[in-house]
Design an enzyme around this catalytic site. Structure first.
Site, PDB file in Angstrom:
ATOM      1  N   ASP A  45      52.218  48.212  45.777  1.00 56.54           N
ATOM      2  CA  ASP A  45      52.842  49.470  45.340  1.00 56.54           C
ATOM      3  C   ASP A  45      52.348  49.831  43.950  1.00 56.54           C
ATOM      4  O   ASP A  45      52.539  49.077  42.994  1.00 56.54           O
ATOM      5  CB  ASP A  45      54.369  49.311  45.315  1.00 56.54           C
ATOM      6  CG  ASP A  45      55.067  50.571  44.853  1.00 56.54           C
ATOM      7  OD1 ASP A  45      55.521  51.352  45.718  1.00 56.54           O
ATOM      8  OD2 ASP A  45      55.159  50.786  43.632  1.00 56.54           O
ATOM      9  N   TYR A  50      51.063  54.926  36.532  1.00 60.54           N
ATOM     10  CA  TYR A  50      50.874  53.557  36.054  1.00 60.54           C
ATOM     11  C   TYR A  50      49.491  53.366  35.429  1.00 60.54           C
ATOM     12  O   TYR A  50      49.285  52.414  34.667  1.00 60.54           O
ATOM     13  CB  TYR A  50      51.030  52.535  37.184  1.00 60.54           C
ATOM     14  CG  TYR A  50      52.379  52.496  37.863  1.00 60.54           C
ATOM     15  CD1 TYR A  50      53.482  53.188  37.372  1.00 60.54           C
ATOM     16  CD2 TYR A  50      52.552  51.758  39.033  1.00 60.54           C
ATOM     17  CE1 TYR A  50      54.697  53.147  38.022  1.00 60.54           C
ATOM     18  CE2 TYR A  50      53.771  51.705  39.685  1.00 60.54           C
ATOM     19  CZ  TYR A  50      54.840  52.415  39.183  1.00 60.54           C
ATOM     20  OH  TYR A  50      56.048  52.369  39.834  1.00 60.54           O
ATOM     21  N   LYS A  75      52.030  57.177  44.266  1.00 59.04           N
ATOM     22  CA  LYS A  75      53.027  58.220  44.031  1.00 59.04           C
ATOM     23  C   LYS A  75      52.438  59.346  43.188  1.00 59.04           C
ATOM     24  O   LYS A  75      51.612  59.090  42.305  1.00 59.04           O
ATOM     25  CB  LYS A  75      54.240  57.639  43.276  1.00 59.04           C
ATOM     26  CG  LYS A  75      54.772  56.334  43.859  1.00 59.04           C
ATOM     27  CD  LYS A  75      55.875  55.743  43.001  1.00 59.04           C
ATOM     28  CE  LYS A  75      56.205  54.323  43.425  1.00 59.04           C
ATOM     29  NZ  LYS A  75      55.207  53.337  42.960  1.00 59.04           N
ATOM     30  N   HIS A 108      57.363  60.856  42.989  1.00 52.75           N
ATOM     31  CA  HIS A 108      57.854  59.795  42.111  1.00 52.75           C
ATOM     32  C   HIS A 108      59.270  60.059  41.586  1.00 52.75           C
ATOM     33  O   HIS A 108      60.083  59.134  41.506  1.00 52.75           O
ATOM     34  CB  HIS A 108      56.879  59.620  40.939  1.00 52.75           C
ATOM     35  CG  HIS A 108      56.895  58.252  40.351  1.00 52.75           C
ATOM     36  ND1 HIS A 108      55.799  57.669  39.760  1.00 52.75           N
ATOM     37  CD2 HIS A 108      57.884  57.328  40.247  1.00 52.75           C
ATOM     38  CE1 HIS A 108      56.105  56.457  39.340  1.00 52.75           C
ATOM     39  NE2 HIS A 108      57.371  56.233  39.616  1.00 52.75           N
TER      40      HIS A 108
END
Length: 273
Positions: A45, A50, A75, A108
C-alpha cells in the site's frame, strides 16, 4: 505461508494483511518492500503523496514475482482531485510504479471544503471500466461522504481505508461498511505504537507469549479488518506477519474492545483539506 484474503464487493480478493509504506523515504522504500516481499507479503500500500511510488516499483520489478501474485494499492492526493486531474494523477502514479494497472485505487481524503470527491469518483469509475484498476475505493470517508457517493454513483466503493486501532475503533463507520458491502481497511493499525503499552493489550501479550503488536494485529484480523502495518525493520516486518497461528478468545476480544477512547493519530476527515 498463505495469507487469508477478503473478497471485495466486485469479487476481487485482497490479502487481509499487507505492507504499508507511509512516511518511508523513497530511497529506503525499495529495501523495505523487498524485505516484506521476501517475508511473504504480497499486498503493498502506497500513495502519491508518500513520494515513494518509484521505490515501490523498483522493489516489485526486482522481486521477480509474477504480477498476478501482487496486490498494489495507491491513492490520489487532495490537490489532484477532480475528474481530469484524477486521471492525470493516476497516469503519473502508474508510471512511477512501472505497472500497467493497479489492483486498488483510492481517493485519499474526502476534503469536503474542496467538494471534488464526486468528480474524482467518476474518474475512478472510468478507470475501473477501462480495466486500469481492478477495484476502486476511498480512504478516510465518513458516513455522510459515503452516502453521497452511494446516492449519485453506480459503483459502490470496494474499500474504505480509515484510521482504526483499539484506541479508535470506529464502530458506527464499520457498521455502515458492513451494511453496504464496503470492506474496512485499517491504516495506523497500531496507532503508531500509542496502544502498545495499554494494560489490557500487554496482559494478553504476556499470556499468549506474543508481542503487543501481534496481539493488536490479531484483533484486527478477527474483526475482519484488512490491515497494513508499516515497518522498515526486517525483524519487525517478519514479526507482524506471524499472526496466523494463534487466536484471541472472546473475552480477550471484549477486553480490547473496552479500550476505545477516541484516540486519533491523524487528521479529522471532516476538517482536513
Amino acid at each position: 505461508m498463505t495469507i487469508p484474503t477478503v473478497k471485495l464487493n466486485n469479487g476481487v480478493e485482497i490479502p487481509q494483511l499487507g505492507f504499508g509504506v507511509f512516511q518511508v523515504p523513497d530511497d529506503e522504500t525499495t529495501a523495505a518492500v523487498t524485505a516484506a516481499l521476501q517475508a511473504g507479503y504480497r499486498s503493498i500500500d502506497t500513495a502519491a503523496v508518500y513520494g515513494n511510488e518509484a521505490g515501490v516499483g523498483r522493489a516489485l520489478a526486482a522481486s521477480g514475482l509474477p504480477r498476478e501474485e501482487l496486490f498494489v494499492t495507491t491513492k490520489v492526493w487532495n490537490t489532484d482531485q477532480g475528474y481530469d486531474a484524477t486521471l492525470r494523477a493516476f497516469d503519473a502514479s502508474l508510471a512511477k510504479l512501472g505497472l500497467d494497472h493497479v489492483d486498488l485505487y483510492l481517493i485519499h481524503w474526502p476534503t469536503p471544503a474542496r467538494d471534488l470527491y464526486p468528480e474524482s469518483w467518476r474518474a475512478l469509475e472510468r478507470l475501473a471500466r477501462d480495466g486500469r484498476i481492478r477495484a476502486a475505493g476511498v480512504s478516510n470517508f465518513q458516513p455522510a461522504h459515503l452516502k453521497r457517493l452511494l446516492e449519485s454513483s453506480e459503483l459502490t466503493p470496494a474499500v474504505n481505508q480509515i484510521e482504526l486501532h483499539p484506541g479508535l475503533q470506529q464502530a458506527e463507520l464499520r457498521a455502515f461498511h458492513a451494511e453496504h458491502g464496503i470492506a474496512t481497511e485499517a491504516w495506523s493499525p497500531l496507532a503508531q505504537g500509542a496502544v502498545l503499552d495499554d494494560p489490557e493489550i500487554t496482559a494478553i501479550a504476556s499470556r499468549t507469549g506474543r508481542s503487543p503488536a501481534q496481539v493488536v494485529l490479531r484483533w484486527h484480523l478477527q474483526l475482519g479488518n484488512i490491515v497494513i502495518p508499516k515497518s522498515v525493520t526486517p525483524a519487525r516486518i517478519r514479526q507482524n506477519l506471524d499472526v496466523f497461528d494463534f487466536e484471541l478468545t472472546d473475552e480477550e476480544m471484549a477486553s480490547i474492545a473496552a479500550t476505545d477512547r477516541g484516540l486519533r493519530t491523524g487528521p479529522d476527515p471532516d476538517e482536513f483539506n
